[in-house]
Write an enzyme that holds these catalytic residues in place. Sequence first.
Site, short mmCIF file in Angstrom:
data_model
loop_
_atom_site.label_atom_id
_atom_site.label_comp_id
_atom_site.label_asym_id
_atom_site.label_seq_id
_atom_site.Cartn_x
_atom_site.Cartn_y
_atom_site.Cartn_z
N LYS A 86 98.29 3.31 5.45
CA LYS A 86 97.38 2.29 4.91
C LYS A 86 96.62 1.54 6.00
CE LYS A 86 99.81 1.63 0.57
NZ LYS A 86 100.94 2.58 0.72
C1 PLP Z 1 101.18 3.61 -0.24
C2 PLP Z 1 102.06 4.70 0.21
C3 PLP Z 1 102.11 5.96 -0.46
C4 PLP Z 1 101.32 6.23 -1.72
O1 PLP Z 1 99.94 6.29 -1.52
P1 PLP Z 1 98.95 6.20 -2.78
O2 PLP Z 1 97.59 6.23 -2.18
O3 PLP Z 1 99.25 4.91 -3.46
O4 PLP Z 1 99.22 7.37 -3.64
C5 PLP Z 1 102.91 6.96 0.05
N1 PLP Z 1 103.67 6.74 1.15
C6 PLP Z 1 103.68 5.56 1.81
C7 PLP Z 1 104.56 5.40 2.98
C8 PLP Z 1 102.87 4.51 1.37
O5 PLP Z 1 102.90 3.33 2.02
#
Ligand code: PLP
Length: 432
Positions: free
Chosen positions: A107
Site C-alpha cells: 500500500k
Molecule cells: C491490503 C492488503 C491486501 C489486499 O489488497 P486489496 O487491494 O484490498 O485486495 C493483501 N495483502 C496485504 C498485506 C495488504 O495489506
Amino acid sequence: MDFYSLNHKAPNTSFKEAVIKGLAPDKGLYFPTSIQKLPASFYDSLSDLSDNAIAFEVIKQFVSPEIPENELKRIIKETLCFDFPVVKIKDSISSLELFHGPTMAFKDVGARFMSRCLRYFTRDQKKETTVLVATSGDTGGAVANGFLGVEGINVVILYPSGKVSEVQEKQLTTLGQNITALEVDGVFDDCQDMVKQAFLDRSITDKVQITSANSINVARWLPQMFYFFFAYQQLYKHHKNIVFSVPSGNFGNICAGFMAQQLGLPVHHFIAANNSNQVVTEYLESEDYSPKPTIQTLSNAMDVGNPSNFVRIQEIFKNEFQALKSNLTSFSFSDQETLEAMKRLYDSYNYTADPHGAIGFLAAEAYQKDHPGTHCLFLETAHPAKFLDVVKQVIPEQIELPTQIKAVMNQEKKSIPISTYKELKAILLGDF
Ligand SMILES: *Cc1c(COP(=O)(O)O)cnc(C)c1O
C-alpha cells in the site's frame, strides 16, 4: 481524464475532483471514461525503460491534463523510492515482492502517490486539508508514512485499541509531525463508523476540509498498475503465459492488474487468492454474488466480506460473467492451509513468506495443476516481519527485523485515547 460514478447518478468529474472527493456524491466508485491501449512502441522498448519511465507512460492518460507532465514526473520519482524484485521460487512460480517500501506493505505506492497528488491539488489553498482514515492494520501505516511531512495536510488515523499488531501500532503512532493517531476503545467497525459519521456531519465539513484515503480513491488504486508492468518487464524474455496470483481483500490491487491488461499488457490470466472470506470464489462458481459478514483470519488484510473494488472489475468486463470468468480464477484457503504453505515454502524453497503471500503461492499451485506451461507470479504483499506472531508458529529461524521496522520499534508511542464520536469531533475542530 474524466471519471464517472459507477452508480450513474452523479455528474462526471475530473481526476482532481475524484481525488479530493474519494467517493462520488451518489456513493458510487469513480471509473475512467476511457482507457487507451499503450502504443506498440512502448511495448517494443519496455526492456530499456526505467521504473519511473514506465510509470509515467502507464498513468499519464488518467491524470492529465490536471497534473502537468513535469509535476507527474516529480510525483512518480518521489513515490517509487524502492525496488520491486521478482524472486524465483521454482521453475514455474516466482514471488513479486512489493514490500520493500517504508512500511513494508504494497500500500506504500498508492499512499505515496495519492498524498502528492492531493498536495498538488490543494497547493494554493489557505485552508488545511485533513485526511481522515480508519484502519484495521496496514492501511493506516502506509497512509501515515505516505503523508508524513506533506505540507498543508493533516492526517488523523483511528485504530482499534489492542487489535493491531505491535509493529503496525508503532508504525501508526510514532511518526508525529502532521500525523495524529487516535486509539479507539472499540473494534475496527467502531472506527469506521465514526469516520463515516464525520463525513456526514455538516458542523465539521463546513469548517474543515476532510477527505478519505482508503483504497477506493482513484489516486491510490491506479498507481498499483505499475507493479504488473515492472514484473512483466523482468520476466517476459524468459517466460510465456504470465499469470498473476493476487492475494485479495478489497480487490483493489487485482483490479489495477486488469487495468494494466486493458492498457495492452499481455497477461495470460489472473488468480484471486483468498482466505476464508470467499464471496468471489463462490460467485465465479455460482454466478451468485452474495456478500457475507467478515471472518477473521491470519491474513487479516484480506478479511473483507464485501470487496469494494469488485464493481470496478465487473465494469472492466462490461458486466459479462463469461468474459470475467475466462480471465479470472479464484481460490480460497483456510488458516491451516496458510500455515502449511508458509512451512513448505520455507522447508522446500528456503523462502519466508507472510500469510498473504503464502495464499498467493497456494493459489498459483492450484491453478497450475490444470494449466501447465504457464508462469505464475504471486504478489508478496507484506514483509513477513509484520506478522511475526504467525511466522514464529511455523518457522524455526529468528527473522531479522528490517531497518524500517527496527527504526519505529525504538520510538515512543504517542496516541490519543478516545471512545466517543464527540471526542473525535472536538479533535477535528481543533478544540480539544
Ligand atoms: C491490503 C492488503 C491486501 C489486499 O489488497 P486489496 O487491494 O484490498 O485486495 C493483501 N495483502 C496485504 C498485506 C495488504 O495489506
